[in-house]
Design a protein around this motif. Structure first.
Motif, PDB file in Angstrom:
ATOM      1  N   ARG A  73       0.845  -1.198   0.000  1.00 61.13           N
ATOM      2  CA  ARG A  73       0.000   0.000   0.000  1.00 61.13           C
ATOM      3  C   ARG A  73       0.875   1.240   0.000  1.00 61.13           C
ATOM      4  O   ARG A  73       1.939   1.265   0.630  1.00 61.13           O
ATOM      5  CB  ARG A  73      -0.927   0.012   1.222  1.00 61.13           C
ATOM      6  N   VAL A  74       0.428   2.272  -0.690  1.00 64.54           N
ATOM      7  CA  VAL A  74       1.103   3.573  -0.714  1.00 64.54           C
ATOM      8  C   VAL A  74       0.112   4.646  -0.286  1.00 64.54           C
ATOM      9  O   VAL A  74      -1.036   4.642  -0.740  1.00 64.54           O
ATOM     10  CB  VAL A  74       1.662   3.877  -2.125  1.00 64.54           C
ATOM     11  N   ARG A  75       0.560   5.504   0.603  1.00 71.54           N
ATOM     12  CA  ARG A  75      -0.264   6.652   1.000  1.00 71.54           C
ATOM     13  C   ARG A  75       0.104   7.838   0.120  1.00 71.54           C
ATOM     14  O   ARG A  75       1.257   8.244   0.070  1.00 71.54           O
ATOM     15  CB  ARG A  75      -0.042   7.008   2.469  1.00 71.54           C
ATOM     16  N   ILE A  76      -0.879   8.361  -0.569  1.00 73.89           N
ATOM     17  CA  ILE A  76      -0.654   9.541  -1.412  1.00 73.89           C
ATOM     18  C   ILE A  76      -0.898  10.790  -0.586  1.00 73.89           C
ATOM     19  O   ILE A  76      -1.962  10.960   0.010  1.00 73.89           O
ATOM     20  CB  ILE A  76      -1.566   9.514  -2.645  1.00 73.89           C
ATOM     21  N   HIS A  77       0.092  11.653  -0.548  1.00 75.06           N
ATOM     22  CA  HIS A  77      -0.017  12.941   0.139  1.00 75.06           C
ATOM     23  C   HIS A  77      -0.401  13.966  -0.935  1.00 75.06           C
ATOM     24  O   HIS A  77       0.443  14.433  -1.695  1.00 75.06           O
ATOM     25  CB  HIS A  77       1.324  13.296   0.793  1.00 75.06           C
ATOM     26  N   GLU A  78      -1.677  14.269  -1.009  1.00 71.50           N
ATOM     27  CA  GLU A  78      -2.215  15.124  -2.067  1.00 71.50           C
ATOM     28  C   GLU A  78      -1.899  16.594  -1.771  1.00 71.50           C
ATOM     29  O   GLU A  78      -2.265  17.130  -0.726  1.00 71.50           O
ATOM     30  CB  GLU A  78      -3.726  14.922  -2.175  1.00 71.50           C
ATOM     31  N   VAL A  79      -1.205  17.249  -2.718  1.00 71.98           N
ATOM     32  CA  VAL A  79      -0.768  18.632  -2.497  1.00 71.98           C
ATOM     33  C   VAL A  79      -1.433  19.643  -3.434  1.00 71.98           C
ATOM     34  O   VAL A  79      -1.111  20.825  -3.410  1.00 71.98           O
ATOM     35  CB  VAL A  79       0.770  18.758  -2.618  1.00 71.98           C
ATOM     36  N   LEU A  90     -11.781  15.596  -3.634  1.00 67.27           N
ATOM     37  CA  LEU A  90     -10.591  14.756  -3.475  1.00 67.27           C
ATOM     38  C   LEU A  90     -10.828  13.714  -2.388  1.00 67.27           C
ATOM     39  O   LEU A  90     -10.483  12.538  -2.542  1.00 67.27           O
ATOM     40  CB  LEU A  90      -9.386  15.628  -3.119  1.00 67.27           C
ATOM     41  N   ALA A  91     -11.422  14.145  -1.289  1.00 67.96           N
ATOM     42  CA  ALA A  91     -11.750  13.207  -0.213  1.00 67.96           C
ATOM     43  C   ALA A  91     -12.745  12.165  -0.693  1.00 67.96           C
ATOM     44  O   ALA A  91     -12.633  10.979  -0.375  1.00 67.96           O
ATOM     45  CB  ALA A  91     -12.298  13.968   0.989  1.00 67.96           C
ATOM     46  N   ILE A 124      -4.787  15.260   2.530  1.00 70.30           N
ATOM     47  CA  ILE A 124      -4.952  16.358   1.577  1.00 70.30           C
ATOM     48  C   ILE A 124      -4.416  17.632   2.223  1.00 70.30           C
ATOM     49  O   ILE A 124      -4.967  18.128   3.200  1.00 70.30           O
ATOM     50  CB  ILE A 124      -6.434  16.559   1.206  1.00 70.30           C
ATOM     51  N   GLU A 125      -3.335  18.143   1.691  1.00 68.29           N
ATOM     52  CA  GLU A 125      -2.755  19.376   2.239  1.00 68.29           C
ATOM     53  C   GLU A 125      -3.674  20.533   1.853  1.00 68.29           C
ATOM     54  O   GLU A 125      -3.843  20.845   0.675  1.00 68.29           O
ATOM     55  CB  GLU A 125      -1.358  19.580   1.672  1.00 68.29           C
ATOM     56  N   LEU A 178     -13.950  16.932   7.669  1.00 69.64           N
ATOM     57  CA  LEU A 178     -14.072  15.784   6.770  1.00 69.64           C
ATOM     58  C   LEU A 178     -13.642  14.511   7.500  1.00 69.64           C
ATOM     59  O   LEU A 178     -12.522  14.426   8.014  1.00 69.64           O
ATOM     60  CB  LEU A 178     -13.204  15.991   5.527  1.00 69.64           C
ATOM     61  N   GLU A 179     -14.521  13.548   7.525  1.00 73.78           N
ATOM     62  CA  GLU A 179     -14.265  12.332   8.308  1.00 73.78           C
ATOM     63  C   GLU A 179     -13.179  11.469   7.669  1.00 73.78           C
ATOM     64  O   GLU A 179     -13.182  11.216   6.464  1.00 73.78           O
ATOM     65  CB  GLU A 179     -15.558  11.519   8.430  1.00 73.78           C
ATOM     66  N   GLY A 180     -12.226  11.054   8.494  1.00 77.84           N
ATOM     67  CA  GLY A 180     -11.191  10.144   8.039  1.00 77.84           C
ATOM     68  C   GLY A 180     -10.152  10.762   7.132  1.00 77.84           C
ATOM     69  O   GLY A 180      -9.403  10.042   6.456  1.00 77.84           O
ATOM     70  N   VAL A 181     -10.075  12.092   7.104  1.00 72.69           N
ATOM     71  CA  VAL A 181      -9.138  12.776   6.209  1.00 72.69           C
ATOM     72  C   VAL A 181      -8.151  13.614   7.024  1.00 72.69           C
ATOM     73  O   VAL A 181      -8.548  14.403   7.880  1.00 72.69           O
ATOM     74  CB  VAL A 181      -9.878  13.688   5.212  1.00 72.69           C
TER      75      VAL A 181
END
Length: 320
Positions: free
Chosen positions: A20-26, A51-52, A59-60, A86-89
């Motif tokens: 798994r990879v976590r994407i850090h959305e910028v 995005l969420a 999400i930055e 936003l839940e879980g974000v």
């Protein structure tokens, strides 16, 4: 190997890669701050929500810098309350100094980031300070953030090349990374700010950091696609055990210090590659693509992401 439904890559896993990879959305911060015009606050908020909704969990959101320096993000106090529940974000925000941290804390931010440089030239151009002076400015910010129980990310720019100094020595980058870690940063994002990195250089830096005692699971990579190397560099980082990758929906953003810089690695292009390798991201590529198409309409220009163009084009062809 599995057969892919229409609009998705065929899954062909490769041994030795993370599951798994976590994407850090910028895109909402690093992307929109590079826009020529100011995007309305509600459009930004809707962008973050979409995005969420596409499955991105980090999400930055914005940056608490002085409006004089980044007018595109002058609405941070208005924007953050619109999305903070936003839940879980996870919604990290950039803070350049203690005043920025105060503003973020007042709004209930739980994750912050500071932005350092591996080179003297960029530290002077971006922060009007030497590397040492910039780190001294960040130290109380990180200390206070940790005391408040916040997670702290340290961005490190110019990790591979600098427009004034040229190629950046690996040991120089490692030294600044060690100082940020010792300061209290939970995660370090290695930035290829002008997009000149190549896979061998990426591998050498990650190996050197590991040998210097910087755990790979505390590292993220942030590649620009100026020379079309972002995905190749990302794959190299994955092979070295990195599991957090920065990306920008639709390829938003760029670098003013490199001619013809094509901006950040597009999240859709990254997801296409990761899903093709059988790596879980939690992202719905169709919904993400639709989000970038929607935002491109708001900005009045097409998305530079190749995957967005391909999938949107295929959808348009079907409809016709």
């Amino acid at each position: 190997m599995t057969t892919a439904p229409a609009g998705l890559p065929m899954t062909v896993p490769e041994d030795g890669l993370p599951a798994r990879v976590r994407i850090h959305e910028v895109g909402a911060r690093d992307g929109l701050q590079n826009e020529q015009g100011v995007v309305p606050t509600e459009v930004k908020a809707e962008f973050v929500r979409r995005l969420a909704g596409a499955g991105l969990t980090t999400i930055e959101a914005t940056s608490f810098v002085h409006p004089k320096w980044v007018p595109q993000l002058a609405d941070a106090e208005r924007l953050f309350p619109l999305v903070r529940d936003l839940e879980g974000v996870r919604l990290p925000v950039l803070v350049p100094n203690e005043r920025g941290l105060d503003r973020a804390l007042a709004l209930g931010a739980r994750e912050v980031a500071v932005f350092a440089s591996a080179t003297e030239s960029f530290a002077k151009a971006n922060l009007n300070r030497t590397v040492d002076e910039a780190l001294a400015m960040f130290a109380p910010v990180v200390t206070r953030a940790v005391e408040h129980g916040l997670t702290v990310r340290g961005y490190l720019s110019m990790c591979f090349g600098d427009p004034w100094e040229g190629p950046v020595p690996v040991d120089q980058v490692v030294a600044v990374c060690r100082r940020l870690k010792d300061m209290g940063c939970d995660e370090l994002s290695l930035g290829d700010t002008i997009g000149v990195a190549t896979p061998g250089h990426v591998g050498r830096l990650l190996t050197a950091l590991n040998e210097a005692g910087v755990p790979t699971d505390t590292l993220a990579v942030h590649f620009h696609d100026t020379y079309g190397q972002a995905l190749a560099n990302t794959l190299t980082a994955l092979r070295h055990g990195v599991t957090t990758v920065d990306a920008s929906a639709g390829g938003l953003g760029g670098c003013p210090y490199a001619k013809s810089a094509t901006g950040n690695l597009a999240t859709e292009d990254l997801v296409w590659m990761l899903h093709g390798l059988g790596i879980d991201t939690g992202v719905d590529l169709g919904r993400l693509t639709a989000t970038s198409v929607w935002l491109a309409g708001q900005l009045g220009r097409p998305s530079p992401s190749r995957t967005v163009r391909a999938l949107a084009g295929a959808a348009s062809h079907k409809e016709s």
